[in-house]
Design a protein around this motif. Structure first.
Motif, PDB file in Angstrom:
ATOM      1  N   SER A 178       0.818  -1.213   0.000  1.00 52.18           N
ATOM      2  CA  SER A 178       0.000   0.000   0.000  1.00 52.18           C
ATOM      3  C   SER A 178       0.855   1.269   0.000  1.00 52.18           C
ATOM      4  N   GLU A 179       2.055   1.199   0.563  1.00 60.57           N
ATOM      5  CA  GLU A 179       2.936   2.365   0.627  1.00 60.57           C
ATOM      6  C   GLU A 179       3.964   2.388  -0.508  1.00 60.57           C
ATOM      7  N   GLY A 180       4.004   1.333  -1.319  1.00 52.90           N
ATOM      8  CA  GLY A 180       4.975   1.268  -2.404  1.00 52.90           C
ATOM      9  C   GLY A 180       6.404   1.069  -1.930  1.00 52.90           C
ATOM     10  N   ILE A 181       6.565   0.415  -0.797  1.00 53.89           N
ATOM     11  CA  ILE A 181       7.893   0.188  -0.212  1.00 53.89           C
ATOM     12  C   ILE A 181       8.537  -1.018  -0.886  1.00 53.89           C
ATOM     13  N   LEU A 182       9.788  -0.864  -1.326  1.00 55.24           N
ATOM     14  CA  LEU A 182      10.486  -1.955  -1.996  1.00 55.24           C
ATOM     15  C   LEU A 182      11.302  -2.805  -1.032  1.00 55.24           C
ATOM     16  N   TYR A 183      11.804  -2.197   0.060  1.00 48.77           N
ATOM     17  CA  TYR A 183      12.624  -2.921   1.035  1.00 48.77           C
ATOM     18  C   TYR A 183      12.437  -2.264   2.393  1.00 48.77           C
ATOM     19  N   ALA A 184      12.150  -3.069   3.396  1.00 49.64           N
ATOM     20  CA  ALA A 184      11.979  -2.531   4.743  1.00 49.64           C
ATOM     21  C   ALA A 184      12.533  -3.503   5.771  1.00 49.64           C
ATOM     22  N   MET A 185      13.221  -2.957   6.773  1.00 51.21           N
ATOM     23  CA  MET A 185      13.631  -3.760   7.913  1.00 51.21           C
ATOM     24  C   MET A 185      12.859  -3.208   9.101  1.00 51.21           C
ATOM     25  N   VAL A 186      12.025  -4.045   9.690  1.00 51.34           N
ATOM     26  CA  VAL A 186      11.120  -3.572  10.726  1.00 51.34           C
ATOM     27  C   VAL A 186      10.980  -4.599  11.840  1.00 51.34           C
ATOM     28  N   ALA A 187      10.347  -4.140  12.899  1.00 51.20           N
ATOM     29  CA  ALA A 187       9.942  -5.025  13.993  1.00 51.20           C
ATOM     30  C   ALA A 187       8.422  -4.944  14.067  1.00 51.20           C
ATOM     31  N   VAL A 188       7.798  -6.067  14.313  1.00 46.40           N
ATOM     32  CA  VAL A 188       6.354  -6.107  14.469  1.00 46.40           C
ATOM     33  C   VAL A 188       6.064  -6.555  15.893  1.00 46.40           C
ATOM     34  N   ASP A 189       5.290  -5.764  16.612  1.00 47.40           N
ATOM     35  CA  ASP A 189       4.922  -6.110  17.984  1.00 47.40           C
ATOM     36  C   ASP A 189       3.916  -7.255  17.923  1.00 47.40           C
ATOM     37  N   ARG A 190       4.274  -8.374  18.518  1.00 45.78           N
ATOM     38  CA  ARG A 190       3.423  -9.563  18.465  1.00 45.78           C
ATOM     39  C   ARG A 190       2.079  -9.355  19.164  1.00 45.78           C
ATOM     40  N   ARG A 191       2.040  -8.483  20.167  1.00 46.66           N
ATOM     41  CA  ARG A 191       0.791  -8.250  20.904  1.00 46.66           C
ATOM     42  C   ARG A 191      -0.172  -7.362  20.128  1.00 46.66           C
ATOM     43  N   THR A 192       0.338  -6.262  19.608  1.00 47.34           N
ATOM     44  CA  THR A 192      -0.535  -5.272  18.972  1.00 47.34           C
ATOM     45  C   THR A 192      -0.553  -5.368  17.449  1.00 47.34           C
ATOM     46  N   LYS A 193       0.429  -6.088  16.898  1.00 48.45           N
ATOM     47  CA  LYS A 193       0.613  -6.219  15.451  1.00 48.45           C
ATOM     48  C   LYS A 193       0.969  -4.885  14.789  1.00 48.45           C
ATOM     49  N   GLU A 194       1.496  -3.948  15.582  1.00 39.88           N
ATOM     50  CA  GLU A 194       1.959  -2.681  15.034  1.00 39.88           C
ATOM     51  C   GLU A 194       3.325  -2.871  14.391  1.00 39.88           C
ATOM     52  N   ILE A 195       3.540  -2.204  13.265  1.00 40.78           N
ATOM     53  CA  ILE A 195       4.835  -2.216  12.609  1.00 40.78           C
ATOM     54  C   ILE A 195       5.644  -1.062  13.177  1.00 40.78           C
ATOM     55  N   ILE A 196       6.856  -1.379  13.663  1.00 45.99           N
ATOM     56  CA  ILE A 196       7.684  -0.420  14.388  1.00 45.99           C
ATOM     57  C   ILE A 196       9.019  -0.262  13.669  1.00 45.99           C
ATOM     58  N   LEU A 197       9.522   0.960  13.615  1.00 50.71           N
ATOM     59  CA  LEU A 197      10.867   1.210  13.123  1.00 50.71           C
ATOM     60  C   LEU A 197      11.754   1.400  14.349  1.00 50.71           C
ATOM     61  N   PRO A 198      12.444   0.342  14.788  1.00 51.38           N
ATOM     62  CA  PRO A 198      13.230   0.433  16.028  1.00 51.38           C
ATOM     63  C   PRO A 198      14.449   1.335  15.875  1.00 51.38           C
ATOM     64  N   ASP A 199      14.924   1.860  17.016  1.00 52.92           N
ATOM     65  CA  ASP A 199      16.118   2.709  17.029  1.00 52.92           C
ATOM     66  C   ASP A 199      17.355   1.925  16.596  1.00 52.92           C
ATOM     67  N   THR A 200      17.493   0.720  17.129  1.00 53.77           N
ATOM     68  CA  THR A 200      18.636  -0.122  16.766  1.00 53.77           C
ATOM     69  C   THR A 200      18.168  -1.549  16.533  1.00 53.77           C
ATOM     70  N   LEU A 201      18.867  -2.248  15.679  1.00 51.19           N
ATOM     71  CA  LEU A 201      18.549  -3.652  15.418  1.00 51.19           C
ATOM     72  C   LEU A 201      18.803  -4.493  16.664  1.00 51.19           C
ATOM     73  N   GLN A 202      19.899  -4.213  17.364  1.00 57.88           N
ATOM     74  CA  GLN A 202      20.220  -4.968  18.572  1.00 57.88           C
ATOM     75  C   GLN A 202      19.124  -4.830  19.620  1.00 57.88           C
ATOM     76  N   GLY A 203      18.627  -3.604  19.805  1.00 60.13           N
ATOM     77  CA  GLY A 203      17.564  -3.373  20.769  1.00 60.13           C
ATOM     78  C   GLY A 203      16.290  -4.106  20.398  1.00 60.13           C
ATOM     79  N   ALA A 204      15.954  -4.109  19.126  1.00 60.56           N
ATOM     80  CA  ALA A 204      14.744  -4.796  18.669  1.00 60.56           C
ATOM     81  C   ALA A 204      14.861  -6.301  18.869  1.00 60.56           C
ATOM     82  N   LEU A 205      16.041  -6.845  18.608  1.00 53.18           N
ATOM     83  CA  LEU A 205      16.232  -8.293  18.767  1.00 53.18           C
ATOM     84  C   LEU A 205      16.159  -8.720  20.231  1.00 53.18           C
TER      85      LEU A 205
END
Length: 70
Positions: free
Chosen positions: A18-45
């Protein structure tokens, strides 16, 4: 709420389409199903509720791959 990985992947693909995004690295909150752009990959993991992945467009379809470590 129990999460379903396929449902999370589907939500991410729909958002990228829907946004025309070709490549995205994101975190998805399993509880809310919100797509999040985390500050750091290490923190998200380290966050137990996040499903961390990449979504990329390959030819005419989107592929989602889970990231489990840096």
């Amino acid at each position: 709420m129990e999460f379903n990985v396929e449902e999370l992947k589907s939500a991410l693909i729909e958002k990228c389409k829907s946004e025309g995004i070709l490549y995205a690295m994101v975190a998805v909150d399993r509880r809310t199903k919100e797509i999040i752009l985390p500050d750091t990959l290490q923190g998200a993991l380290k966050h137990p509720e996040y499903f961390v992945c990449i979504c990329k467009k390959v030819e005419d379809k989107y592929i989602v791959e889970e990231i489990t470590k840096v």
